[in-house]
Design an enzyme around this catalytic site. Sequence first.
Site, PDB file in Angstrom:
ATOM      1  N   ASP A   1      49.830  37.077  35.073  1.00  0.00           N
ATOM      2  CA  ASP A   1      49.812  38.089  34.207  1.00  0.00           C
ATOM      3  C   ASP A   1      48.479  37.660  33.392  1.00  0.00           C
ATOM      4  O   ASP A   1      48.754  36.666  32.283  1.00  0.00           O
ATOM      5  CB  ASP A   1      50.903  38.521  33.558  1.00  0.00           C
ATOM      6  CG  ASP A   1      50.775  39.581  32.483  1.00  0.00           C
ATOM      7  OD1 ASP A   1      49.380  40.074  32.208  1.00  0.00           O
ATOM      8  OD2 ASP A   1      51.814  40.270  31.808  1.00  0.00           O
ATOM      9  N   PHE A   2      47.468  38.242  33.089  1.00  0.00           N
ATOM     10  CA  PHE A   2      46.478  37.707  32.250  1.00  0.00           C
ATOM     11  C   PHE A   2      46.335  37.919  30.963  1.00  0.00           C
ATOM     12  O   PHE A   2      45.620  37.463  30.186  1.00  0.00           O
ATOM     13  CB  PHE A   2      44.882  38.310  32.856  1.00  0.00           C
ATOM     14  CG  PHE A   2      44.646  39.718  32.966  1.00  0.00           C
ATOM     15  CD1 PHE A   2      45.336  40.827  31.994  1.00  0.00           C
ATOM     16  CD2 PHE A   2      44.126  40.333  33.925  1.00  0.00           C
ATOM     17  CE1 PHE A   2      45.120  42.043  32.276  1.00  0.00           C
ATOM     18  CE2 PHE A   2      43.698  41.712  34.064  1.00  0.00           C
ATOM     19  CZ  PHE A   2      44.337  42.411  32.992  1.00  0.00           C
TER      20      PHE A   2
ATOM     21  N   GLY B   1      43.311  38.516  38.101  1.00  0.00           N
ATOM     22  CA  GLY B   1      43.569  40.064  38.270  1.00  0.00           C
ATOM     23  C   GLY B   1      42.387  40.621  39.624  1.00  0.00           C
ATOM     24  O   GLY B   1      41.933  41.874  39.729  1.00  0.00           O
ATOM     25  N   GLY B   2      42.545  39.755  40.709  1.00  0.00           N
ATOM     26  CA  GLY B   2      41.627  39.995  41.939  1.00  0.00           C
ATOM     27  C   GLY B   2      42.165  40.952  43.057  1.00  0.00           C
ATOM     28  O   GLY B   2      41.279  41.195  43.739  1.00  0.00           O
TER      29      GLY B   2
ATOM     30  N   HIS C   1      37.379  46.760  31.390  1.00  0.00           N
ATOM     31  CA  HIS C   1      36.808  48.094  30.690  1.00  0.00           C
ATOM     32  C   HIS C   1      38.216  48.835  30.551  1.00  0.00           C
ATOM     33  O   HIS C   1      38.270  49.798  29.867  1.00  0.00           O
ATOM     34  CB  HIS C   1      35.756  48.801  31.706  1.00  0.00           C
ATOM     35  CG  HIS C   1      36.555  49.139  33.142  1.00  0.00           C
ATOM     36  ND1 HIS C   1      36.283  48.249  34.190  1.00  0.00           N
ATOM     37  CD2 HIS C   1      36.942  50.220  33.502  1.00  0.00           C
ATOM     38  CE1 HIS C   1      36.859  48.682  35.218  1.00  0.00           C
ATOM     39  NE2 HIS C   1      37.302  49.836  34.801  1.00  0.00           N
TER      40      HIS C   1
ATOM     41  N   ARG D   1      35.879  43.993  36.984  1.00  0.00           N
ATOM     42  CA  ARG D   1      35.983  45.453  37.019  1.00  0.00           C
ATOM     43  C   ARG D   1      37.636  45.576  36.607  1.00  0.00           C
ATOM     44  O   ARG D   1      38.449  46.465  37.012  1.00  0.00           O
ATOM     45  CB  ARG D   1      36.064  46.243  38.118  1.00  0.00           C
ATOM     46  CG  ARG D   1      34.526  46.177  38.671  1.00  0.00           C
ATOM     47  CD  ARG D   1      34.029  47.398  39.704  1.00  0.00           C
ATOM     48  NE  ARG D   1      32.861  47.399  39.719  1.00  0.00           N
ATOM     49  CZ  ARG D   1      32.037  48.097  40.470  1.00  0.00           C
ATOM     50  NH1 ARG D   1      32.765  49.378  40.793  1.00  0.00           N
ATOM     51  NH2 ARG D   1      30.963  48.088  40.573  1.00  0.00           N
TER      52      ARG D   1
END
Length: 419
Positions: free
Chosen positions: A306-307, A255-256, A326, A323
């Site tokens: 897709d994580f 998701g970088g 959260h 980040r």
Amino acid sequence: MGTETEYLQSIQQALKSLTTAANNCQLTYTHAVGQDVHSLCAREAVRKTLVLEAYKFLQIAQGPVDAAVTCFEQTAHLASVRALLEAGVFEVLPTDGTPRTMKEVAEKLDVDESLLARLMRHASLYGPLEETGPGSYRHTPFSLVYLRPEIRGMVRFAMDEHMPAHLKLHEYLQQTSWTAPSSSTNNPYTHAHSITGTSMFANLSAPSNKHRLDAFNDAMTVQATTAIWMIDLFPFHEVLSPSASADTVLAVDIGGGTGRAISRIRSLAGNLPGRYILQDQAHVISNLPSPSPSSYLDGIETMTHDFFTPQPVAGAQIYLIRRCLHNWPEESVIRILRNIVPAMARTNSRLLIEEIIVPESNSGIEEGWMDMIMMALGAKQRTLEEWKGVLGTAGLEVVTVYRVDGICHGLIEARVKSE
């Protein structure tokens, strides 16, 4: 509030605290002058303390009743700035600080001069604009910042997306018997926007909401460009294998986004030979600039992922999630983490999580408002114990926590639990 004497004494005491914070700020800025993570954190910590003491001083000077009444003042100020932004006022004022009359600005924008005067009057009490004479205004450094597209987008996102959720928060909590929101599709945001059953991210991704998605992306750009890189605290050069070959997967950024973090890791690792992989959703990857020898993405592989699905790259020495977590409720965070664990090698794979780590007490301004935003989305900012909890449930254990005093952001190093 007590007697006038007590009032004046409290002001003097608050002023002492504010002066001490200002002196500490000056001292730190004089000595911690580098761009390394420790110097940046030192300056940020004293700056935040100074801002907090300034807020406290203002509250004491106002007194309890006036401090409560500022809810009118603050919302009115936000409303005036938001209206001026949409009207285009910030763009038509000269950037060199030359004043313009209301008549000139109104004619340029084709808006009601009397309406504009009322908005400008309130937006110049303590900024961002400055009144230079009757009906005459000019830019200041605090208004010039609104010329940046990402700042304008951030303001739109904050006020158009999140403010309705904050205003309806009490209503939502009453309806749910004061239970903490824990769903990405049923929360104060979805309640305020009447989209219960759809997450904010899905809603913004609809073709009809492109302008709202653009504002969200602008807000994320501001966050990314103003944040301190806590990954700099990790000893990549020491941890990553110096005997790695070109085929060794050294780091995967899950998701970088734009790839700034994975590029930074490659640099921090001394450009060790091996594979550095950037993963994100297809629409993110497709919008990346083409890699070239002069690009920051040089040497970086890109991969659509897709994580919420199993991690396809096995045995990487470093997996990074920066980040992202959260933004999600606990159940979703555990699901994301469980998708990574099977890919990790027990012997040498590490998961790095860069996030806010909320202090158990005396939390600061940033982690406070950030958690309120997350509450509106059914997510949360977490304490260290809460991070340990979700990691443990997913089959991971915390090895090391990298933090700097006075900074709420940190880096958590985790590995697969020992059997």
